[in-house]
Write an enzyme that holds these catalytic residues in place. Sequence first.
Site, short mmCIF file in Angstrom:
data_model
loop_
_atom_site.label_atom_id
_atom_site.label_comp_id
_atom_site.label_asym_id
_atom_site.label_seq_id
_atom_site.Cartn_x
_atom_site.Cartn_y
_atom_site.Cartn_z
N LYS A 14 0.84 -1.21 0.00
CA LYS A 14 0.00 0.00 0.00
C LYS A 14 0.87 1.26 0.00
O LYS A 14 0.67 2.16 -0.81
CB LYS A 14 -0.93 0.02 1.22
CG LYS A 14 -1.85 -1.19 1.35
CD LYS A 14 -2.77 -1.09 2.55
CE LYS A 14 -2.07 -1.06 3.90
NZ LYS A 14 -1.37 -2.32 4.26
N ARG A 89 -9.75 1.20 8.74
CA ARG A 89 -9.17 -0.08 9.14
C ARG A 89 -10.20 -0.98 9.81
O ARG A 89 -9.90 -2.09 10.19
CB ARG A 89 -8.09 0.28 10.14
CG ARG A 89 -6.96 -0.64 10.31
CD ARG A 89 -5.90 -0.45 9.30
NE ARG A 89 -4.67 -1.03 9.73
CZ ARG A 89 -3.49 -0.56 9.40
NH1 ARG A 89 -3.38 0.49 8.64
NH2 ARG A 89 -2.41 -1.17 9.79
N ARG A 141 11.99 -6.40 5.52
CA ARG A 141 12.00 -4.96 5.84
C ARG A 141 12.47 -4.75 7.28
O ARG A 141 13.19 -3.80 7.58
CB ARG A 141 10.62 -4.35 5.62
CG ARG A 141 10.63 -2.83 5.81
CD ARG A 141 9.30 -2.19 5.53
NE ARG A 141 8.28 -2.62 6.48
CZ ARG A 141 7.01 -2.24 6.42
NH1 ARG A 141 6.62 -1.45 5.45
NH2 ARG A 141 6.15 -2.66 7.31
N ARG A 147 11.97 -1.61 11.67
CA ARG A 147 10.66 -1.18 12.18
C ARG A 147 10.22 -2.15 13.29
O ARG A 147 10.24 -3.36 13.09
CB ARG A 147 9.65 -1.14 11.01
CG ARG A 147 8.52 -0.16 11.27
CD ARG A 147 7.63 0.00 10.06
NE ARG A 147 6.30 -0.53 10.30
CZ ARG A 147 5.30 -0.41 9.49
NH1 ARG A 147 5.45 0.23 8.33
NH2 ARG A 147 4.12 -0.91 9.78
N ARG A 158 -0.50 -9.00 13.29
CA ARG A 158 -1.07 -7.94 12.42
C ARG A 158 -1.96 -8.56 11.34
O ARG A 158 -3.00 -8.01 10.98
CB ARG A 158 0.07 -7.12 11.78
CG ARG A 158 0.70 -6.14 12.76
CD ARG A 158 2.11 -5.72 12.35
NE ARG A 158 2.17 -4.99 11.10
CZ ARG A 158 3.30 -4.84 10.38
NH1 ARG A 158 4.44 -5.35 10.81
NH2 ARG A 158 3.28 -4.17 9.25
P1 AP5 Z 1 4.72 -1.52 1.94
O1 AP5 Z 1 4.48 -0.75 0.71
O2 AP5 Z 1 5.24 -0.79 3.15
O3 AP5 Z 1 3.40 -2.31 2.35
P2 AP5 Z 1 2.16 -1.82 3.20
O4 AP5 Z 1 0.99 -2.53 2.66
O5 AP5 Z 1 2.11 -0.33 3.26
O6 AP5 Z 1 2.59 -2.47 4.59
P3 AP5 Z 1 2.74 -1.85 6.02
O7 AP5 Z 1 3.46 -2.87 6.84
O8 AP5 Z 1 3.39 -0.50 6.00
O9 AP5 Z 1 1.25 -1.74 6.39
P4 AP5 Z 1 0.55 -1.87 7.71
O10 AP5 Z 1 -0.84 -1.80 7.30
O11 AP5 Z 1 0.91 -3.01 8.59
O12 AP5 Z 1 1.19 -0.63 8.49
P5 AP5 Z 1 0.66 0.83 8.86
O13 AP5 Z 1 1.82 1.71 8.80
O14 AP5 Z 1 -0.57 1.19 8.09
O15 AP5 Z 1 5.67 -2.75 1.58
C1 AP5 Z 1 6.13 -3.66 2.55
C2 AP5 Z 1 7.51 -4.20 2.10
O16 AP5 Z 1 7.33 -4.96 0.91
C3 AP5 Z 1 8.50 -3.08 1.76
O17 AP5 Z 1 9.79 -3.47 2.17
C4 AP5 Z 1 8.42 -2.96 0.23
O18 AP5 Z 1 9.63 -2.52 -0.34
C5 AP5 Z 1 8.10 -4.41 -0.17
N1 AP5 Z 1 7.27 -4.48 -1.38
C6 AP5 Z 1 6.19 -3.72 -1.68
N2 AP5 Z 1 5.65 -4.09 -2.86
C7 AP5 Z 1 6.40 -5.13 -3.31
C8 AP5 Z 1 6.36 -5.95 -4.50
N3 AP5 Z 1 5.42 -5.78 -5.43
N4 AP5 Z 1 7.29 -6.91 -4.62
C9 AP5 Z 1 8.26 -7.11 -3.68
N5 AP5 Z 1 8.36 -6.35 -2.55
C10 AP5 Z 1 7.45 -5.38 -2.36
O19 AP5 Z 1 0.17 0.60 10.37
C11 AP5 Z 1 1.10 0.34 11.40
C12 AP5 Z 1 0.35 0.33 12.74
O20 AP5 Z 1 -0.21 1.64 12.99
C13 AP5 Z 1 -0.87 -0.62 12.83
O21 AP5 Z 1 -0.49 -1.93 13.21
C14 AP5 Z 1 -1.71 0.07 13.90
O22 AP5 Z 1 -1.19 -0.17 15.19
C15 AP5 Z 1 -1.50 1.55 13.58
N6 AP5 Z 1 -2.51 2.08 12.64
C16 AP5 Z 1 -2.27 2.60 11.41
N7 AP5 Z 1 -3.43 3.01 10.84
C17 AP5 Z 1 -4.41 2.75 11.74
C18 AP5 Z 1 -5.82 2.95 11.74
N8 AP5 Z 1 -6.44 3.49 10.68
N9 AP5 Z 1 -6.52 2.56 12.83
C19 AP5 Z 1 -5.90 2.02 13.90
N10 AP5 Z 1 -4.57 1.80 13.98
C20 AP5 Z 1 -3.82 2.17 12.91
#
Ligand code: AP5
Length: 205
Positions: A14, A89, A141, A147, A158
């Site tokens: 994402k 979410r 990652r 992280r 997660r």
């Molecule tokens: P990346 O692009 O970072 O993937 P992502 O889907 O954004 O994954 P995240 O881990 O950042 O999402 P998340 O939902 O767990 O975290 P968030 O920050 O929202 O890619 C991941 C890896 O894969 C990278 O190394 C990238 O290079 C690689 N990659 C990408 N595409 C690829 C491809 N096609 N091929 C190969 N490699 C690839 O949330 C974190 C925490 O914050 C949550 O757990 C929660 O505690 C809190 N939080 C955030 N939003 C909310 C909300 N709305 N409500 C409540 N709590 C929240």
Amino acid sequence: MVQIIFLGPPGAGKGTQAIRLAEHYQIPHISTGDILRSQVAQKTDLGQQAQTYMDKGDLVPDQLILDMVKERLSQADAQTGWILDGFPRNVAQAAFVEQMLIQHFSSLAESSGAPKEDIEQVIVISLDVPDETLIQRLVERGLERGRQDDNETTIRHRLQVYREQTAPLIEFYQARQQLNKVNGNLSVDEVTVELLSAVDKARNS
Ligand code: AP5
């Protein structure tokens, strides 16, 4: 106006893809995870309250998230479009954003005179990737960038939180005919091509 909601499990890509789409459509990329991590780094009240939940891989309580998103969406750069990454979410957050947008679109239609249906389109994209690939991407990652929540135990938690609380949004948006599924299990460039095609198709439909 381009308004995109990005759904998908942790590691689906994402954040990676949202940066590219934001650049392509010249709209702000609004990631609740990035905003929260910046609050944690600055040791604000919000950051300190959120950190325990984030480190465990649980969702931060809605009451902390909703005001934060409302404030961000009220900023000047978000008035002509946005891409939301990691929000909503759960169903309560989706209902909140839906109500907020209904109010926003009504006042926009009144002030601009444009038909409401011309400006109210929100495109929802769900990125699909198999669990084992997600885990592998996030473990890598974690090793590269350190992280806190990218260790295997927290990653699996997660994914469980995603299945229980976020995956029901697929049905929520399917029922509203707003959902577009895209295969996220391709190279980064290939996923971008698929996404641009899905967004353009949805905009022209
Ligand atoms: P990346 O692009 O970072 O993937 P992502 O889907 O954004 O994954 P995240 O881990 O950042 O999402 P998340 O939902 O767990 O975290 P968030 O920050 O929202 O890619 C991941 C890896 O894969 C990278 O190394 C990238 O290079 C690689 N990659 C990408 N595409 C690829 C491809 N096609 N091929 C190969 N490699 C690839 O949330 C974190 C925490 O914050 C949550 O757990 C929660 O505690 C809190 N939080 C955030 N939003 C909310 C909300 N709305 N409500 C409540 N709590 C929240």
